[in-house]
Design an enzyme around this catalytic site. Sequence first.
Site, PDB file in Angstrom:
ATOM      1  N   GLU A  59       0.870  -1.187   0.000  1.00 54.74           N
ATOM      2  CA  GLU A  59       0.000   0.000   0.000  1.00 54.74           C
ATOM      3  C   GLU A  59       0.903   1.231   0.000  1.00 54.74           C
ATOM      4  OE1 GLU A  59      -2.846   0.190   3.303  1.00 54.74           O
ATOM      5  OE2 GLU A  59      -2.550   2.365   3.351  1.00 54.74           O
ATOM      6  N   ARG A  75       0.826  10.302   0.934  1.00 56.40           N
ATOM      7  CA  ARG A  75       1.327  11.305   1.877  1.00 56.40           C
ATOM      8  C   ARG A  75       2.488  12.065   1.264  1.00 56.40           C
ATOM      9  NH1 ARG A  75       1.096   8.952   7.990  1.00 56.40           N
ATOM     10  NH2 ARG A  75      -0.858   7.840   7.770  1.00 56.40           N
ATOM     11  N   LYS A  90     -10.868  -0.706   7.852  1.00 54.27           N
ATOM     12  CA  LYS A  90      -9.591  -0.431   8.521  1.00 54.27           C
ATOM     13  C   LYS A  90      -9.900   0.113   9.919  1.00 54.27           C
ATOM     14  CE  LYS A  90      -5.779   2.908   8.031  1.00 54.27           C
ATOM     15  NZ  LYS A  90      -4.692   3.299   7.132  1.00 54.27           N
TER      16      LYS A  90
HETATM   17  C1  3PG Z   1      -1.316   4.297   7.787  1.00 54.17           C
HETATM   18  O1  3PG Z   1      -1.075   5.224   7.031  1.00 54.17           O
HETATM   19  O2  3PG Z   1      -2.100   3.391   7.502  1.00 54.17           O
HETATM   20  C2  3PG Z   1      -0.673   4.288   9.128  1.00 54.17           C
HETATM   21  O3  3PG Z   1      -0.135   5.522   9.413  1.00 54.17           O
HETATM   22  C3  3PG Z   1       0.378   3.260   9.321  1.00 54.17           C
HETATM   23  O4  3PG Z   1       0.598   3.245  10.689  1.00 54.17           O
HETATM   24  P1  3PG Z   1       2.017   2.817  11.297  1.00 54.17           P
HETATM   25  O5  3PG Z   1       3.032   3.734  10.688  1.00 54.17           O
HETATM   26  O6  3PG Z   1       1.878   2.985  12.800  1.00 54.17           O
HETATM   27  O7  3PG Z   1       2.260   1.379  10.918  1.00 54.17           O
END
Ligand code: 3PG
Length: 216
Positions: free
Chosen positions: A40, A44, A128
């Site tokens: 995934e 960002r 989710k």
């Molecule tokens: C996401 O974007 O799904 C989460 O920020 C991932 O979370 P993590 O960095 O704590 O694994």
Amino acid sequence: MNILERLGELGVVPVVKMEDSGQAADLAESLLKGGLPCVEITFRTQAAEESIRKIVAIQPDMLVGAGTVLSVPQATRAVEAGARFIVSPGFDDMLVGWCLAQGVPVVPGIATPTEALMAMDRGLDVLKFFPAEALGGIPMLEAMSAALPGVKFIPTGGINAVNMGTWLKLPFIHAVAGSWMVAPKLLSEGAFGMVSRLAAEAMVNVKEARQAGGQL
Ligand code: 3PG
């Protein structure tokens, strides 16, 4: 098997924030080497769209999705780049409606029973749970899921190699997701051997947890 079923079968989704699409080929190869054929890529960064496009071109068998998708225009760009599923941190009805109309699997984030009901109302049954650990972790989701039969969750946020197995043993968990296998530091150092090792370790953890949970 449909795409969400395939994610459930794999049991773990690496969540990647790409700063440089030039690393897309190495990233995909290192995950595949670890036995993990899905990823995934989060919206960002500016590099997300191009990274998806590159992985799809180089590794067509890899199941590539887009994460942190916040709007219909972003989802449109992700799907045009080749993303085969959409993940969002929250529930946005317009976004979910667009994905359903396009036939693109969508996994919206939910943090409360009300949000879960909104998603269920749209016919979704894989959601989710985000941000999983900060929301109260397993006790919170266990209590919530008891009232939401038929829904399975992908907890994300604070999941790692140590705690993933505890989540995966639970019957209402579809898969887990997180960034620990592809942490920004690993990418900035180009530590792709480590990415492969962490992906392989995660796959072993999935198998062990499902055996312990009586699911295999
Ligand atoms: C996401 O974007 O799904 C989460 O920020 C991932 O979370 P993590 O960095 O704590 O694994």
